[in-house]
Enzyme design. Structure first.
Site, short mmCIF file in Angstrom:
data_model
loop_
_atom_site.label_atom_id
_atom_site.label_comp_id
_atom_site.label_asym_id
_atom_site.label_seq_id
_atom_site.Cartn_x
_atom_site.Cartn_y
_atom_site.Cartn_z
N SER A 116 -7.31 11.08 14.48
CA SER A 116 -6.51 10.20 13.64
C SER A 116 -5.02 10.50 13.77
O SER A 116 -4.62 11.65 13.99
CB SER A 116 -6.93 10.43 12.18
OG SER A 116 -6.05 9.80 11.31
N TYR A 140 -7.67 15.81 4.78
CA TYR A 140 -8.30 14.95 5.79
C TYR A 140 -7.62 15.14 7.15
O TYR A 140 -8.28 15.42 8.16
CB TYR A 140 -8.24 13.48 5.36
CG TYR A 140 -8.61 12.56 6.50
CD1 TYR A 140 -9.91 12.54 7.00
CD2 TYR A 140 -7.66 11.73 7.11
CE1 TYR A 140 -10.25 11.73 8.08
CE2 TYR A 140 -7.99 10.92 8.17
CZ TYR A 140 -9.29 10.92 8.66
OH TYR A 140 -9.61 10.13 9.73
N LYS A 144 -9.15 16.94 10.70
CA LYS A 144 -9.21 16.30 12.03
C LYS A 144 -8.47 17.13 13.08
O LYS A 144 -8.91 17.24 14.22
CB LYS A 144 -8.63 14.88 11.95
CG LYS A 144 -9.57 13.88 11.29
CD LYS A 144 -10.79 13.63 12.15
CE LYS A 144 -11.76 12.65 11.54
NZ LYS A 144 -12.95 12.42 12.37
#
Ligand code: UDP
Length: 329
Positions: A116, A140, A144
């Site tokens: 991402s 988050y 990643k």
């Protein structure tokens, strides 16, 4: 190739399975259906299982003998990641470690990871190239980045090949109407705007109108999910032993929230009531991809990612195709 697609019942995963099948590959979906949908598994076998279940992954690999893995199995709500970081690290990082252990046991040599632009945090400059330092600003994004690091180190140590694909804002839906976006809860701008157009919600809130951008609202790079899908197919042949590479996937064009709403009004012909609300914490003002590396390295050209096309396809999915699916799926 036989490709084990973890998280293949989800939004981007299911579109990728369709692209894999179209390219002559066999996608084997491995998914716990926590956020994915059984109706989205259409192009190959389905294995119900969790990314943290080493025995389940191992069993699926033993029976299906994949040549490669594409990992979409992850949690992806920024706000939830702040409230429940342990859950995010467990799924997105430990899950990646577990998956790569199963790959080692079964000598599966290639992996493509769904990553991402959240790994970059608030970039100093846009457009964002892969050289931009990765300083994520929420659990988050950190999960990643960690998953990428796990992949790079494990690939180097055991001679596997890995590619991380860093998506910008995935949007749109399959043009044939077979697949589309279906999140619960829905937090993404385009589906929320279209829900307002469809009368499924009273209005849409604009999170901040005082950013240092041309119209004061945040600018994002919306990329069509069908374009994302084709990049995964291309990446499968770019996984040399011991190698790691990362590619940004974006259209290279920025659209503001105000532009998205105005384009959605034009596409739908509907009234869309927009309220000006406060900024959402952690939102960078502008995120736009420099996707030159994907163009050169993967031969990837986003051909569906013009904003009007993205919104038209998302609208068709929401108003026509989704209605044909069985209730409760
Ligand atoms: N956004 C908004 N209203 C909403 C949802 C999102 O104004 O109801 C904004 C959000 O603050 C961001 C942009 O729309 O600037 C895209 O948000 P989204 O959640 O779709 O994707 P993200 O950029 O967070 O990955």
């Amino acid at each position: 190739m036989r490709v084990l697609v973890t998280g293949g019942a989800g939004y981007i995963g299911s579109h990728t399975c369709k692209a894999l099948a179209r390219a002559g590959h066999t996608p084997i979906v491995y998914d716990n259906l926590r956020t994915g949908h059984a109706w989205a598994v259409k192009w190959g076998p389905f294995e119900h299982g969790d990314i943290n279940d080493l025995a389940g992954l191992s069993d699926a690999m033993r029976r299906h003998r994949p040549d490669a893995v594409i990992n979409f199995a992850a949690l992806a709500y920024v706000g939830e990641s702040v409230a429940r970081p342990d859950l995010y690290y467990q799924t997105n990082v430990t899950g990646m470690i577990t998956l790569m252990q199963a790959m080692r046991f079964h000598e599966v040599k290639a992996i493509v990871l769904s990553s991402s632009c959240a790994t970059y945090g608030v970039p100093a400059r846009v457009p964002i190239s892969e050289e931009t330092p990765q300083h994520p600003i929420n659990p988050y994004g950190r999960s990643k980045r960690m998953a990428e690091e796990v992949m790079r180190d494990v690939c180097a140590a055991y001679g596997l090949g890995g590619v991380a694909l860093r998506y910008f804002n995935a949007a749109g839906a399959d043009r044939d109407g077979e697949l589309g976006e279906e999140h619960e809860p829905e937090t993404h701008l385009i589906p929320l705007v279209l829900q307002a157009a469809a009368g499924r919600r009273a209005d849409v809130s604009i999170f901040g109108s005082d950013y240092d951008t041309p119209d004061g609202t945040c600018v994002r790079d919306y990329v069509h999910v069908t374009d994302l899908a084709s990049a995964h197919v291309a990446a499968l042949s770019k996984c040399p032993p011991g190698g790691f590479s990362a590619y940004n996937l974006g259209s290279g064009r920025g659209s503001s929230i105000a532009e998205v709403i105005s384009c959605a009004r034009a596409v739908t012909g509907k009234e869309i009531v927009a309220q000006h609300g406060p900024r959402r914490p952690g939102d960078p003002p502008v995120l736009v991809a420099d996707a030159a590396r994907a163009r050169e390295g993967l031969g990837w050209v986003p051909v569906h990612s013009d904003l009007e096309r993205v919104i038209t396809d998302a609208w068709a999915w929401m108003t026509i195709h989704r209605a044909r699916l069985p209730a409760g799926g």
